[in-house]
Design a protein around this motif. Structure first.
Motif, PDB file in Angstrom:
ATOM      1  N   SER A 198      -4.060  -4.859  -9.798  1.00 34.82           N
ATOM      2  CA  SER A 198      -5.391  -4.836  -9.193  1.00 34.82           C
ATOM      3  C   SER A 198      -6.001  -6.225  -9.118  1.00 34.82           C
ATOM      4  O   SER A 198      -6.799  -6.497  -8.231  1.00 34.82           O
ATOM      5  CB  SER A 198      -6.312  -3.906  -9.989  1.00 34.82           C
ATOM      6  OG  SER A 198      -6.463  -4.382 -11.313  1.00 34.82           O
ATOM      7  N   ARG A 221      -5.336   3.102   1.423  1.00 31.81           N
ATOM      8  CA  ARG A 221      -5.636   1.900   0.644  1.00 31.81           C
ATOM      9  C   ARG A 221      -6.998   2.027  -0.045  1.00 31.81           C
ATOM     10  O   ARG A 221      -7.153   1.644  -1.219  1.00 31.81           O
ATOM     11  CB  ARG A 221      -5.618   0.676   1.555  1.00 31.81           C
ATOM     12  CG  ARG A 221      -5.836  -0.646   0.819  1.00 31.81           C
ATOM     13  CD  ARG A 221      -4.826  -0.792  -0.311  1.00 31.81           C
ATOM     14  NE  ARG A 221      -5.024  -2.011  -1.031  1.00 31.81           N
ATOM     15  CZ  ARG A 221      -4.260  -3.091  -0.877  1.00 31.81           C
ATOM     16  NH1 ARG A 221      -3.282  -3.086  -0.006  1.00 31.81           N
ATOM     17  NH2 ARG A 221      -4.476  -4.151  -1.594  1.00 31.81           N
ATOM     18  N   ASP A 237      -7.845   2.018  -4.103  1.00 27.32           N
ATOM     19  CA  ASP A 237      -8.810   1.117  -4.735  1.00 27.32           C
ATOM     20  C   ASP A 237      -9.896   1.886  -5.489  1.00 27.32           C
ATOM     21  O   ASP A 237     -10.339   1.456  -6.565  1.00 27.32           O
ATOM     22  CB  ASP A 237      -9.458   0.229  -3.661  1.00 27.32           C
ATOM     23  CG  ASP A 237      -8.455  -0.720  -3.035  1.00 27.32           C
ATOM     24  OD1 ASP A 237      -7.369  -0.898  -3.621  1.00 27.32           O
ATOM     25  OD2 ASP A 237      -8.748  -1.266  -1.955  1.00 27.32           O
ATOM     26  N   GLY A 276      -4.941  -5.262   2.635  1.00 27.28           N
ATOM     27  CA  GLY A 276      -5.835  -5.470   1.497  1.00 27.28           C
ATOM     28  C   GLY A 276      -6.635  -6.754   1.619  1.00 27.28           C
ATOM     29  O   GLY A 276      -7.816  -6.802   1.245  1.00 27.28           O
ATOM     30  N   ILE A 328      -4.606  -7.776  -5.918  1.00 25.70           N
ATOM     31  CA  ILE A 328      -4.524  -6.825  -4.810  1.00 25.70           C
ATOM     32  C   ILE A 328      -4.785  -7.483  -3.470  1.00 25.70           C
ATOM     33  O   ILE A 328      -4.223  -7.074  -2.454  1.00 25.70           O
ATOM     34  CB  ILE A 328      -5.515  -5.670  -5.047  1.00 25.70           C
ATOM     35  CG1 ILE A 328      -5.213  -4.534  -4.076  1.00 25.70           C
ATOM     36  CG2 ILE A 328      -6.948  -6.115  -4.878  1.00 25.70           C
ATOM     37  CD1 ILE A 328      -5.982  -3.265  -4.412  1.00 25.70           C
ATOM     38  N   GLU A 329      -5.599  -8.559  -3.443  1.00 18.05           N
ATOM     39  CA  GLU A 329      -5.913  -9.174  -2.178  1.00 18.05           C
ATOM     40  C   GLU A 329      -4.737  -9.936  -1.605  1.00 18.05           C
ATOM     41  O   GLU A 329      -4.738 -10.288  -0.448  1.00 18.05           O
ATOM     42  CB  GLU A 329      -7.121 -10.120  -2.333  1.00 18.05           C
ATOM     43  CG  GLU A 329      -6.857 -11.365  -3.145  1.00 18.05           C
ATOM     44  CD  GLU A 329      -7.019 -11.106  -4.629  1.00 18.05           C
ATOM     45  OE1 GLU A 329      -6.942 -12.067  -5.410  1.00 18.05           O
ATOM     46  OE2 GLU A 329      -7.213  -9.938  -5.001  1.00 18.05           O
ATOM     47  N   THR A 334       0.810  -1.215   0.000  1.00 18.32           N
ATOM     48  CA  THR A 334       0.000   0.000   0.000  1.00 18.32           C
ATOM     49  C   THR A 334       0.844   1.267   0.000  1.00 18.32           C
ATOM     50  O   THR A 334       0.534   2.233  -0.687  1.00 18.32           O
ATOM     51  CB  THR A 334      -0.929   0.006   1.240  1.00 18.32           C
ATOM     52  OG1 THR A 334      -1.744  -1.168   1.195  1.00 18.32           O
ATOM     53  CG2 THR A 334      -1.817   1.235   1.246  1.00 18.32           C
ATOM     54  N   LYS A 384     -10.777  -6.930   1.946  1.00 15.16           N
ATOM     55  CA  LYS A 384     -11.572  -7.746   1.018  1.00 15.16           C
ATOM     56  C   LYS A 384     -12.476  -8.712   1.776  1.00 15.16           C
ATOM     57  O   LYS A 384     -13.645  -8.902   1.426  1.00 15.16           O
ATOM     58  CB  LYS A 384     -10.643  -8.518   0.091  1.00 15.16           C
ATOM     59  CG  LYS A 384     -11.362  -9.309  -0.999  1.00 15.16           C
ATOM     60  CD  LYS A 384     -10.354  -9.922  -1.953  1.00 15.16           C
ATOM     61  CE  LYS A 384     -11.080 -10.639  -3.095  1.00 15.16           C
ATOM     62  NZ  LYS A 384     -11.853 -11.796  -2.640  1.00 15.16           N
TER      63      LYS A 384
END
Length: 386
Positions: free
Chosen positions: A341, A327, A331, A351, A344-345, A261, A355
């Motif tokens: 992207s 963050r 997004d 992140g 991203i998790e 991030t 999620k």
């Protein structure tokens, strides 16, 4: 049973004082003796205060009587005598209750009020092993007003941690930890129940799973390479290996928390601020606190550790808010390319938790408070045990 009539002069000031405060010897004068079973009182701060007030009231009554016969006794001496008598009486009750606790395992004999606190040794594990040779594999320790049971054999440990794990699932949280646990929303302080099972599932099955940890491998390897470069650049010069190892662990933990991030100067400045707060927090967590052994004194915070911890918790809150806002803006704005992207998790825990919060179970949802509490636990325990 009705009171027996007793004639007393109406102008007797000492009788009015005694009748006003209703002392035990009044009942022996006004009504026949009646034996009553003496219950075993629970020793707590309320009884201590009641004993003190009762004795203080008796001393005050004696003071009134002395005033009637023109004797000059300073109030300071009376209050001091009342306090001393209260402590002696309370210690006697405490010792008496300890003798009645026959259902507890054996243990070393302690002192009144403080119990076994004065006999603890710095190497606590060696001290427990020494006591186990004398009292057996399970024994008790009276730490102030807190009773501790120590288990030293593998079979008993298996019984506690495996066979009866639900019975022993809840923990006695230190007083200083309550000032920073987000209302007992972290996995350490949360009582056993649906919320705790949800947090355990998030930690074990998802956040700390092999797949998630493997996806964070680039962040860990980056910090290890930076440490190797630093040591190589200082070839021939003395360096503090311990400090460098701690700094490496700290950078690895922060990279796993939000390494995907924050970048560049923001990451360096945030890391320095975060490290200072964590260092103070770990120092307070390892500091003995008298309120943990005497819960009735917790409201006074005699050592000031709770006040300091609340101030550090506010700083922690500001850091987490800053990271989460950054963050979420990233997004929303979509400033990253499509490849980043899509993964991203897996970039960092922050992140990943955000999620999970959006995809959580409505029955036991993962809230933003849970996210901050989990980040705090990961950072504090990761650095504390390093």
């Amino acid at each position: 049973m009705p009171y027996l009539p007793i004639k007393t002069p109406s102008n007797c000031s000492w009788w009015n004082v005694i009748r006003w405060f209703k002392f035990p010897f009044t009942s022996s004068i006004t009504r026949p003796y009646r034996a009553r079973p003496s219950p075993s009182p629970k020793l707590n701060s309320t009884i201590c205060i009641q004993i003190f007030l009762k004795n203080y009231t008796m001393i005050r009554t004696i003071s009134y009587l002395l005033e009637d016969i023109n004797m000059d006794v300073p109030a300071t001496i009376l209050v001091t005598l009342s306090a001393i008598f209260s402590v002696i009486w309370y210690g006697w009750m405490y010792a008496k209750s300890m003798k009645r606790s026959s259902s507890l395992p054996p243990g070393p004999r302690g002192l009144p009020l403080i119990g076994n606190l004065a006999s603890l040794e710095p190497d606590i594990h060696s001290y427990f092993a020494k006591l186990a040779q004398t009292h057996g594999p399970i024994f008790k320790l009276q730490l102030g007003f807190k009773l501790g049971i120590v288990v030293t054999s593998p079979s008993l440990a298996s019984e506690v941690l495996k066979d009866h794990d639900i019975t022993f699932a809840n923990r006695d949280i230190p007083d200083v930890s309550r000032a920073m646990d987000y209302g007992r929303s972290n996995i350490v302080a949360t009582p056993y129940g649906p919320e705790w099972r949800m947090l355990r599932k998030v930690c074990v099955a998802k956040m700390l799973s092999n797949a998630t940890l493997d996806s964070l491998y680039p962040l860990r390897s980056r910090e290890v390479r930076n440490t190797i470069k630093y040591i190589y650049s200082h070839a021939g010069s003395p360096i503090n290996v311990g400090d460098q190892l701690f700094l490496t662990v700290f950078n690895v933990v922060t990279s796993m928390l939000w390494g995907g991030t924050v970048h560049g100067k923001d990451r360096a400045s945030l890391g320095a601020e975060f490290r200072a707060v964590v260092a103070e927090m770990t120092e307070l967590l390892s500091k003995p606190n008298v309120s943990d052994f005497f819960p009735s004194l917790a409201r006074f915070d005699l050592q000031g550790v709770v006040k300091k911890m609340r101030g550090l918790a506010m700083k922690f809150e500001q850091i987490f808010e800053k990271m989460i806002d950054k963050r979420l803006k990233v997004d929303e704005n979509g400033t990253r390319d499509a490849a980043r992207s899509r993964s991203i998790e897996c970039e960092d825990f922050l992140g990943f938790l955000l999620k999970l919060k959006d995809e959580g179970d409505p029955k036991t949802p993962l809230t933003m408070t849970h996210v901050k509490a989990l980040l705090m636990v990961c950072s504090l325990f990761g650095l504390y045990f390093s």
